[in-house]
Design an enzyme around this catalytic site. Structure first.
Site, PDB file in Angstrom:
ATOM      1  N   TYR A   1       8.572   8.406  -6.883  1.00  0.00           N
ATOM      2  CA  TYR A   1       7.767   7.399  -6.189  1.00  0.00           C
ATOM      3  C   TYR A   1       8.444   6.948  -4.901  1.00  0.00           C
ATOM      4  CZ  TYR A   1       5.332   2.965  -5.332  1.00  0.00           C
ATOM      5  OH  TYR A   1       4.634   1.940  -4.756  1.00  0.00           O
TER       6      TYR A   1
ATOM      7  N   SER B   1       5.832   0.835   0.867  1.00  0.00           N
ATOM      8  CA  SER B   1       6.402   0.001  -0.189  1.00  0.00           C
ATOM      9  C   SER B   1       7.793  -0.434   0.231  1.00  0.00           C
ATOM     10  CB  SER B   1       6.497   0.798  -1.491  1.00  0.00           C
ATOM     11  OG  SER B   1       7.290   0.117  -2.447  1.00  0.00           O
TER      12      SER B   1
END
Length: 677
Positions: free
Chosen positions: A567, A554
């Site tokens: 996360y 990401s």
């Protein structure tokens, strides 16, 4: 569609639906009738016959070649003889009616020259058993009387058509022929009569073998060669499959298929299997798909994995040398170049059969054909002695100029043809988009997901078992991860490409993030990616074919956003796994790369599960506007969709980037704060 054609298609589909009658894409059927010539308006006699490459079980009108019967029969006046009969296939083009339909096959002459309205040429196991018996001619007379006539082996072509036409003319009482080493041909005045004659021949042969055959045609049981238990043999098959696939892909990459069919296990447990396997197959449709003979492991079922691997490598070397010698014995100055010396069939006692081809269907069908060959050998040995056609004749078929031309007409392989991919979290969102794109580029894909029903639904969407397999996998559980990898190697032969995509997201500020939140986030993505990569790397190393591991990381792996500690930290962990594994696995030819998307809202399971609402609250926008918000903060002002990530996965695993490893590719439409440094 005329009634003649409709009857032909229905007859073909019935015959082809039962594999006792003929194998996949094997045999052909035809019908003669009249239709209007659109130029003259007059009726003309036509032949409708299954074209090259079609399958009887799924035959449609578009799979038929349509020829003018008068012109086809006139070819007998210009036939130059056996030495030049290959020229007659090109001559068929001058006999086509209208656009001609499908390309005429080599058997077209047989159907056109035989004076019968309907003709079936089939490859039933029982018929080939008689055709390959050493005393097949005498057996034909004994079993069928004068209703079926023996035809000595002749390579398919115009002369064989003339031979069968002459037999039909000279034996008005006959309903068909046994073609030595090959199969059967039957005929009738009506479609129903031809079908009944075909079935009568097949069933009569089956009944004779059943009533008169020896009880143990493959010999007595071999000590130590009995089948392992189902669990044991599948475990051993999963351990051996990557090694065998690597061996079978020495010349060119292959897709595999594993079968533990009772016919295979029974054959390998009996004393005569080494002798019979060495004789090879006989019917042209069989050995064109299975090669002249299989590679057979000569160790008992309980042999240790290490011993089996060592011996398989020795036997593979011997097989390649033997195949090259076979080619040299029979090739001449006009022969095509040797296509490859690797086996298409590998037999492992107690475990089963591994078959190989350019795609899953080809590999599966090759295995089905070898089971047909086992059935043929059983029937022939039960009533006589199995005696396939001579090796030189097999070579003439395998390296036939017409076969070479057929191979040359095949479409260029897609970018990921022969590649086998495992994608985690692939039942929705980014994972599904990647799996879909890989399948579209020719890959076989294993859809791994927590939700088995959804994974299976995606696999069905992509084309079913010859393209994709849906499996359940919790990536935090090493046993389930191993089961998913084993499922891949048993379904498709091995593994080439892994996409670590499974994930979830917990959006909370630091003070609200619990230890449980932290552990869950890291277990699924950091630990899960580690477990998947570890299990996959073992297969990639054993195969010795290189491969790819992709991490869907990401932009958050490098960009510090608010309220996202668990996360983003685990994404950073995944990003460094890419670098670590690229450094470690490079010596095995395995490339490891990552993809850093921006937030993918549309089609995302994570966003639909509540993450979207939480991120929207963080940024103070409506949830349905979150995608637009993400787009406006990028340099390109574009929203990132699952398909964009899939594009990057395909490019990263393509031949064009064969020298790229350890790379992270941003797919974020330009987030300056996430630029790689």
């Amino acid at each position: 569609m005329t009634s003649v054609v409709q009857d032909l298609i229905e007859r073909s589909n019935r015959l082809g639906a039962d594999k006792r009658n003929t194998n996949y894409a094997g045999g052909n059927t035809s019908a003669k009738g009249t239709d209007t010539d659109p130029v003259t308006g007059e009726n003309v006699e036509l032949l409708w016959v299954k074209g090259s490459g079609g399958d009887l079980g799924t035959l449609k009108a578009g799979n038929l070649a349509v020829l003018r019967l008068d012109r086809l029969r006139s070819l007998t006046n210009v036939y130059p003889g056996v030495d030049r009969e290959d020229e007659m296939v090109a001559a068929f083009d001058y006999t086509l009616h209208g656009k001609g339909g499908a390309a005429p096959s080599i058997d077209t002459a047989m159907h056109g020259l035989v004076d019968a309205a309907h003709v079936d040429h089939l490859h039933p196991d029982s018929g080939i058993a008689i055709a390959t018996a050493v005393d097949g001619e005498a057996l034909t007379e004994k079993i069928f009387g004068d209703k079926v006539v023996w035809v000595p082996w002749r390579r398919p072509g115009f002369q064989l058509g003339l031979d069968i036409a002459a037999i039909k003319a000279e034996n008005p009482q006959a309903v068909g022929t046994i073609l030595g080493g090959h199969g059967i041909t039957a005929w009738g005045d009506t479609s129903e009569e031809a079908e009944n004659n075909s079935l009568w021949m097949i069933e009569t042969a089956e009944r004779y073998i059943a009533e008169n055959g020896a009880p143990n045609p493959f010999g007595e049981p071999l000590d130590g060669y009995a089948p392992l238990s189902s669990e044991e043999r599948r475990a051993k098959a999963a351990a051996l499959a990557p090694v065998i696939r690597g061996l079978a892909s020495t010349d060119r990459a292959q897709v595999g298929h594993y079968s533990d069919d009772d016919a295979v296990l029974g054959f390998l447990s009996a004393s005569e299997h080494p002798r019979l396997a060495a004789l090879g197959t006989s019917c042209p449709d069989h050995f064109l798909r299975t090669k002249v003979k299989p590679l057979v492991l000569d160790l008992p079922a309980g042999a240790p994995i290490e011993d089996s691997i060592k011996r398989l490598k020795e036997l593979h070397k011997e097989y390649r040398e033997d195949y090259a010698a076979y080619y040299e014995r029979h090739a001449d100055g006009e022969s095509p170049a040797m296509r490859g010396a690797d086996p298409a069939i590998v037999l492992v006692p107690g475990v089963g059969m591994f078959s190989y081809g350019a795609n899953k269907q080809t590999a599966r069908v090759a295995g089905e054909f070898y089971i047909n060959a086992i059935n043929v050998m059983r029937g022939a040995e039960a009533i006589s002695t199995y005696a396939p056609i001579d090796e030189s004749e097999k070579f003439r078929i395998e390296y036939w100029a017409l076969e070479e031309a057929k191979l040359a007409r095949m479409p260029k392989p897609k970018s990921h043809a022969t590649r086998i991919a495992l994608v985690t979290g692939a039942a929705s969102g980014i994972g599904k988009a990647i799996a879909t794109r890989l399948a579209a580029e020719g890959a076989c894909v294993v859809i791994a997901d927590l939700n088995l029903e959804n994974a299976q639904a995606v696999a069905d969407e992509l084309g079913g078992s010859d393209v994709a397999l849906g499996v359940q996998a919790d990536v935090t559980d090493p046993a389930q991860v191993q089961q998913a990898v084993d499922a891949a190697v048993l379904a498709f032969g091995g593994l080439d490409l892994v996409v670590n995509n499974a994930g979830l997201s917990i959006s909370k500020p630091l003070l609200e993030t619990s230890e449980k939140d932290w552990d869950l986030q890291h277990n699924v993505m950091a630990k899960g990616s580690f477990l998947v990569s570890k299990a996959a790397a073992k297969v990639l190393i054993d195969q010795e074919m290189g491969g790819d591991i992709i991490y869907i990381s990401s932009k958050n792996s490098v960009f510090a956003g608010p309220n996202n500690i668990a996360y983003s930290a685990t994404k950073a962990d995944q990003a460094h796994q890419v670098r670590l594994l690229a450094a470690e696995l490079g010596e095995h030819g395995v490339r490891v790369n990552g993809i850093n998307p921006d937030g993918v809202v549309r089609g995302s399971g994570i966003f639909a599960g509540g993450w979207g609402a939480k991120r929207a609250a963080v940024y103070g926008v409506d949830e349905e506007k979150l995608g637009e918000y993400y787009a406006q903060r990028t340099l390109l002002k574009r929203e990132v969709l699952p398909e964009h990530v899939a594009n990057a996965a395909v490019v990263l695993t393509s031949a064009e980037l064969s020298h790229t490893t350890g790379l992270h590719v941003p797919v974020d439409a330009g987030v300056a704060a996430a630029f790689l440094r």
